[in-house]
Design an enzyme around this catalytic site. Structure first.
Site, PDB file in Angstrom:
ATOM      1  CG  ASP A 124      -2.483   0.559   0.716  1.00  0.00           C
ATOM      2  OD1 ASP A 124      -2.328   1.278  -0.042  1.00  0.00           O
ATOM      3  OD2 ASP A 124      -3.305   0.049   1.331  1.00  0.00           O
ATOM      4  CG  ASP A 166      -9.139   2.420  -1.293  1.00  0.00           C
ATOM      5  OD1 ASP A 166      -7.910   2.251  -2.042  1.00  0.00           O
ATOM      6  OD2 ASP A 166      -8.931   2.276   0.004  1.00  0.00           O
ATOM      7  CD  GLU A 175       1.117   4.642  -8.056  1.00  0.00           C
ATOM      8  OE1 GLU A 175      -0.032   5.133  -7.853  1.00  0.00           O
ATOM      9  OE2 GLU A 175       2.058   5.252  -8.655  1.00  0.00           O
TER      10      GLU A 175
END
Length: 432
Positions: A188, A243, A221
């Site tokens: 992440d 997201d 990323e």
């Protein structure tokens, strides 16, 4: 996808180009090299829509993700409410439902698996309250099921949920993941100290390679630094968007953003528009069918994000569609694209992409709030007007037409998506 030219010509182009790229040692090819494949009636607009100039240039070459990865991830449904019990039961469910046999083999733990701090040796530690047996024992359990275990870390000093990140700990953490038997790393982008992703993600690749264990490297990323332009040399997949959440607005927005980078995906490295929300309750059946169809067509990783232990029959019917999965896992590895937009607000859409064996997948996607008729014209698909095809409906699982030429249409309900396989007929004048 292309404005003109035949399906056969395009697939010959892609297959030939793939071979040339391999022979060239994975270097990018100039677009003008494609001109040797032109045929009469094959217009320059083909290059703009079907830009395959970067197809196959990926240099990671770790033998993984030759087709988009498939499996399950804990975050969308469970967030931080995870445990070794949840992971074991999920692995059991993937096997018992038959999803594992369909390709859903990665069981991926997301954030919150570790303690808030490293131990005295500077090592990551599984939370003893939720993972009392440790990650190695969990990996062993998952492997005995014929599945693979994924873990989560961050290219920052903390994960997004403020657990220890791997920035400046890449070598030790990679060794630890490998010693546990981890098969997949989602990496992440939180608490990254403002350091560019191009500088933070390669060290983990080097560290993973140094372990000698094959670990699929999923870079997360969020698409903030155009990863498709550079990440193919580093990761097996790279997030192209922020997201996803379980809404129609989020899903459609993300599909459009991911579409921009279609030319950069291929065997070994895939654009990642985030995990599937199918079955989490925020969208209708039709919207989830569109979600799964377009993710499959875009060659996105298919990572189920619902509780597979308690799937409804409708959810299972969607994620277990073998014909749609086959589109996603097609060996040609070319990401499908949006090729035509019409109607009020551009909500009548045609998405398409080439497949192996000279076939074409076509999705008619209705993003309107009422039923509409959507037409796929041969010109938008890159087919010569004289090409005759048979058409198979991948959701109805039946052949619906033969010897169709010029175009075809279907009535599509609001927010629904129909998906078809087009196969050129033997003897078609457009065939090579």
């Amino acid at each position: 996808m292309a404005r003109s030219g035949t399906l056969s010509v395009h697939l010959l182009l892609v297959i030939s180009l793939s071979a040339i790229v391999v022979a060239a040692g994975g270097r990018a090819l100039p677009l003008n090299l494609l001109r040797g494949f032109e045929r009469p009636g094959f217009s320059r607009s083909f290059h703009r829509i079907y830009d395959t100039s970067k197809y196959g240039i990926f240099q990671l070459n770790n033998g993984l993700a030759q087709t988009p990865q498939m499996g399950w991830n804990s975050w969308n449904f469970f967030a931080c409410n995870i445990s070794e019990t949840v992971i074991k039961e999920t692995a059991d469910a993937l096997v018992s439902t038959g999803l594992a046999k369909l390709g859903y083999v990665h069981v991926n733990i997301d954030d919150c698996w570790s303690t808030p701090k490293r131990n005295a040796k500077g090592e990551l530690v599984a939370d003893p309250k939720t993972f009392p047996s440790g990650i190695k024992a969990l990996a062993d359990y998952v492997h005995k099921q014929g599945l693979k275990l994924g873990i989560y870390s961050d290219a920052g000093i903390y994960t997004c949920q403020v657990r220890p990140g791997s920035l400046y700990h890449e070598e030790n953490d990679a060794k630890q993941f490998a010693s546990w038997g981890v098969d997949y790393l989602k990496y992440d982008n939180c608490y990254n100290l403002g350091i560019k992703p191009k500088d933070r993600y390669p060290p983990m690749l080097k560290a993973l390679n140094a372990t000698g264990r094959q670990i699929l490297y999923s870079m997360c990323e969020w698409g903030v630094d155009d990863p498709a332009l550079w990440a193919g040399k580093i990761g097996n997949s790279w997030r192209t968007t922020d997201d996803i959440n379980d809404t129609w607005a989020s899903m459609t927005t993300i599909a459009d953003l991911n579409d921009k980078w279609a030319a950069y995906a291929g065997p070994g490295g895939w654009n990642d528009p985030d995990m599937l929300e199918v079955g989490n309750g925020g969208m209708t059946y039709q919207e989830y069918r569109a979600h799964f169809s377009i993710w499959a067509l875009m060659k996105a990783p298919l990572l189920v994000g619902c509780d597979v232990r308690n799937m409804t029959a409708e959810t299972y019917q969607l994620v277990s569609n073998e014909e749609v999965i086959a589109v996603n896992q097609d060996s040609l590895g070319v990401q499908g694209r949006k090729v035509n937009v019409s109607g009020t607000g551009g909500c009548s859409q045609v998405w398409a992409g080439p497949l192996s064996r000279r076939r074409l997948v076509v999705a008619l996607w209705n993003r309107c709030s009422k039923a509409v008729s959507i037409t796929a014209a041969w010109e938008a698909l890159g087919l010569d007007s004289s090409t005759s095809v048979s058409i198979r409906d991948l959701w109805q699982h039946k052949d619906v037409a033969e010897d169709v030429a010029s175009s075809f249409s279907a009535q599509v309900d609001a927010h629904d998506c129909h998906m078809y396989m087009l196969t050129p007929q033997t003897g078609s004048r457009a065939e090579i």
